[in-house]
Design a protein around this motif. Structure first.
Motif, PDB file in Angstrom:
ATOM      1  N   CYS A  35       0.815  -1.212   0.000  1.00 50.11           N
ATOM      2  CA  CYS A  35       0.000   0.000   0.000  1.00 50.11           C
ATOM      3  C   CYS A  35       0.852   1.267   0.000  1.00 50.11           C
ATOM      4  O   CYS A  35       0.612   2.175  -0.788  1.00 50.11           O
ATOM      5  N   GLY A  76      -6.137   5.542   3.937  1.00 52.20           N
ATOM      6  CA  GLY A  76      -5.406   5.745   5.168  1.00 52.20           C
ATOM      7  C   GLY A  76      -6.026   4.952   6.326  1.00 52.20           C
ATOM      8  O   GLY A  76      -6.834   4.075   6.122  1.00 52.20           O
ATOM      9  N   PRO A  78      -8.427   5.176   9.253  1.00 51.98           N
ATOM     10  CA  PRO A  78      -9.428   6.118   9.759  1.00 51.98           C
ATOM     11  C   PRO A  78      -9.299   6.408  11.254  1.00 51.98           C
ATOM     12  O   PRO A  78      -9.616   7.511  11.695  1.00 51.98           O
ATOM     13  N   ASN A 103      -6.940  -1.024  10.349  1.00 53.31           N
ATOM     14  CA  ASN A 103      -5.883  -2.006  10.603  1.00 53.31           C
ATOM     15  C   ASN A 103      -5.985  -2.586  12.013  1.00 53.31           C
ATOM     16  O   ASN A 103      -5.241  -3.490  12.357  1.00 53.31           O
ATOM     17  N   SER A 125      -8.060  -5.402   8.875  1.00 59.81           N
ATOM     18  CA  SER A 125      -7.099  -5.938   7.914  1.00 59.81           C
ATOM     19  C   SER A 125      -5.967  -6.631   8.670  1.00 59.81           C
ATOM     20  O   SER A 125      -5.412  -6.071   9.616  1.00 59.81           O
ATOM     21  N   ASN A 164      -9.881  -8.802   6.694  1.00 57.92           N
ATOM     22  CA  ASN A 164      -9.440  -8.639   5.298  1.00 57.92           C
ATOM     23  C   ASN A 164      -8.004  -9.121   5.186  1.00 57.92           C
ATOM     24  O   ASN A 164      -7.133  -8.605   5.903  1.00 57.92           O
ATOM     25  N   MET A 329      -3.528   3.186  -3.073  1.00 53.31           N
ATOM     26  CA  MET A 329      -4.696   2.781  -2.299  1.00 53.31           C
ATOM     27  C   MET A 329      -4.984   3.724  -1.109  1.00 53.31           C
ATOM     28  O   MET A 329      -6.107   4.147  -0.912  1.00 53.31           O
ATOM     29  N   SER A 330      -3.948   4.034  -0.332  1.00 55.45           N
ATOM     30  CA  SER A 330      -4.202   4.840   0.879  1.00 55.45           C
ATOM     31  C   SER A 330      -4.595   6.256   0.527  1.00 55.45           C
ATOM     32  O   SER A 330      -5.224   6.959   1.323  1.00 55.45           O
ATOM     33  N   GLY A 334      -9.295   2.726   0.428  1.00 51.71           N
ATOM     34  CA  GLY A 334      -9.537   1.358  -0.039  1.00 51.71           C
ATOM     35  C   GLY A 334     -10.896   0.835   0.331  1.00 51.71           C
ATOM     36  O   GLY A 334     -11.604   1.425   1.103  1.00 51.71           O
TER      37      GLY A 334
HETATM   38  N1  SAM Z   1      -5.972   1.307   6.957  1.00 48.69           N
HETATM   39  C1  SAM Z   1      -7.174   0.549   6.828  1.00 48.69           C
HETATM   40  C2  SAM Z   1      -6.901  -0.906   6.640  1.00 48.69           C
HETATM   41  O1  SAM Z   1      -5.764  -1.252   6.340  1.00 48.69           O
HETATM   42  O2  SAM Z   1      -7.831  -1.697   6.777  1.00 48.69           O
HETATM   43  C3  SAM Z   1      -8.119   1.050   5.780  1.00 48.69           C
HETATM   44  C4  SAM Z   1      -7.509   1.476   4.463  1.00 48.69           C
HETATM   45  S1  SAM Z   1      -6.796   0.165   3.498  1.00 48.69           S
HETATM   46  C5  SAM Z   1      -6.179   1.061   2.094  1.00 48.69           C
HETATM   47  C6  SAM Z   1      -8.262  -0.673   2.966  1.00 48.69           C
HETATM   48  C7  SAM Z   1      -8.060  -2.089   2.477  1.00 48.69           C
HETATM   49  O3  SAM Z   1      -7.318  -2.060   1.277  1.00 48.69           O
HETATM   50  C8  SAM Z   1      -7.297  -2.978   3.439  1.00 48.69           C
HETATM   51  O4  SAM Z   1      -8.028  -4.160   3.683  1.00 48.69           O
HETATM   52  C9  SAM Z   1      -6.022  -3.277   2.711  1.00 48.69           C
HETATM   53  O5  SAM Z   1      -5.529  -4.533   3.030  1.00 48.69           O
HETATM   54  C10 SAM Z   1      -6.463  -3.174   1.268  1.00 48.69           C
HETATM   55  N2  SAM Z   1      -5.388  -2.917   0.317  1.00 48.69           N
HETATM   56  C11 SAM Z   1      -4.438  -1.952   0.385  1.00 48.69           C
HETATM   57  N3  SAM Z   1      -3.617  -2.018  -0.694  1.00 48.69           N
HETATM   58  C12 SAM Z   1      -4.059  -3.055  -1.446  1.00 48.69           C
HETATM   59  C13 SAM Z   1      -3.634  -3.642  -2.684  1.00 48.69           C
HETATM   60  N4  SAM Z   1      -2.594  -3.172  -3.362  1.00 48.69           N
HETATM   61  N5  SAM Z   1      -4.347  -4.702  -3.168  1.00 48.69           N
HETATM   62  C14 SAM Z   1      -5.409  -5.191  -2.480  1.00 48.69           C
HETATM   63  N6  SAM Z   1      -5.860  -4.670  -1.330  1.00 48.69           N
HETATM   64  C15 SAM Z   1      -5.193  -3.637  -0.810  1.00 48.69           C
END
Ligand code: SAM
Ligand code: SF4
Length: 334
Positions: A35, A76, A78, A103, A125, A164, A329-330, A334
């Motif tokens: 990410c 990011g 939240p 997270n 996650s 996740n 993504m951040s 996401g």
């Molecule tokens: N920080 C929080 C978290 O990690 O749950 C919320 C934001 S995060 C960007 C949201 C989701 O996107 C998370 O479940 C993360 O694992 C997933 N994610 C981030 N980068 C990714 C990628 N390159 N491919 C697939 N899922 C991704």
């Protein structure tokens, strides 16, 4: 004041939009390799973030004008934004199904307050159950806190609590069965996510993707699964399987190998107030300029309708014409 008429927010492909993903902040207390870079990620200046009042206003317009019924907060991370329960309370008042993706590192402190403010469901996650590997992926030695956070979410009555897991070949795909067993044991649904080309380092390659078919096959070999009928799935992105012995379900989010674009009902709001009609969109609508420029609710709603009206059929990962979005993504949420 007269009641506002609700008109479904339908795009040019007949898809009605009901689900709003709000990025609360682009900042994060982790640095997951898939990410963000370990160092040097530029953060938005605070004054560029939408205030809670502005976020709640966009959400209200989506609910009142277009009948949105689901809102998910993400980032990011939240939970690093101060006073998150204040925002939850404002959004819960809209009567929508309110969810959070996190997270999990601060849930022992926050889960109770979030639930009390009106949060219903939560996704945590978690990409490894091994401490050393967890630290290598997130760049933080916090597996214990995240596991404790999952327990805190369950204790606070958040329902459902889901995990996740981004599956990456050669990184954590040897833990598929461990995760499935962990989910059964805890009574939480694990959702395995295909790795998408949204990492800030742009290191994604197709051979790192573990496909939905392989994920299901490998888990099913240890604990037999059958698909949950399609009708139950609706527009939710996760395809679901249940254990033949009644031990619960798993989900897979196959964004790369089986995109769910045809039934997509989402729009996204970035932390600085840009509306995106797709995670992979290459265009955005600057809603913050409208909000801060004195636009009326009618003008905000019209702008949203125009942007969603221009939504494309779907992203084209795996095809030569695929263009990676400029943001990771951040930065999108996401
Ligand atoms: N920080 C929080 C978290 O990690 O749950 C919320 C934001 S995060 C960007 C949201 C989701 O996107 C998370 O479940 C993360 O694992 C997933 N994610 C981030 N980068 C990714 C990628 N390159 N491919 C697939 N899922 C991704
Ligand atoms: Fe932070 Fe979530 Fe990205 Fe990990 S996936 S770096 S926790 S925003």
């Amino acid at each position: 004041m007269a009641a506002v008429e609700r008109t479904p927010l339908v795009d040019g492909f007949g898809r009605a939009h009901r689900d709003l993903r709000i990025s609360v902040t682009d900042r994060c207390n982790f640095r997951c390799t898939y990410c963000m870079p370990a160092e040097g990620m530029p953060w938005l200046p605070r004054e560029d973030l939408l205030t809670y009042e502005e976020l709640a206003r966009v959400a209200r317009v989506c609910v009142e004008r277009f009948g949105f019924d689901g809102i998910r907060l993400t980032g990011g991370e939240p939970t690093v934004r101060a006073h998150l329960p204040v925002l939850i309370e404002k959004l819960a008042a809209l009567g929508v199904d309110l969810a959070l993706t996190t997270n999990g590192a601060t849930l022992r402190l926050l889960a109770h307050d979030l639930a009390a403010a009106g949060l219903r469901r939560i996704n945590v996650s978690l990409d490894s159950l091994r401490a050393d590997r967890f630290a290598a992926i997130t760049k933080r030695d916090e597996l214990g806190r995240v596991l404790d956070g999952v327990d805190a979410a369950l204790e606070a009555g958040l329902d459902p609590v889901k995990l996740n897991v981004v599956v990456m070949r050669g990184v954590n795909d040897d833990e598929l069965v461990d995760f499935a067993a962990f989910g059964r044991d805890k009574g939480v649904e694990v959702r395995f996510i295909e790795f998408m080309p949204l990492d800030a380092q742009q290191a994604w390659t197709n051979d790192q993707v573990v496909t939905q078919d392989e994920i299901v096959e490998r888990i099913s070999a240890a604990m037999p699964l059958e698909p949950v009928p399609e009708s139950v799935r609706g527009s939710a992105p996760a395809a679901r399987w249940r254990y033949l012995d009644g031990g619960g379900e798993i989900g897979v989010i196959p964004s790369v190998t089986h995109p769910f674009c045809e039934s997509c009902d989402r729009v996204r709001l970035t932390a600085e107030g840009s509306l995106r009609h797709c995670l992979f969109a290459t265009r955005e609508l600057d809603l913050r300029a409208l909000l801060r420029g004195g636009a009326s609710d009618d003008e905000v709603a019209d702008a949203i309708a125009r942007e969603v009206g221009a939504k494309w059929a779907g992203h084209q990962i795996n095809q030569v014409q695929f263009i990676r979005p400029a943001r990771s993504m951040s930065q999108i949420g996401g």
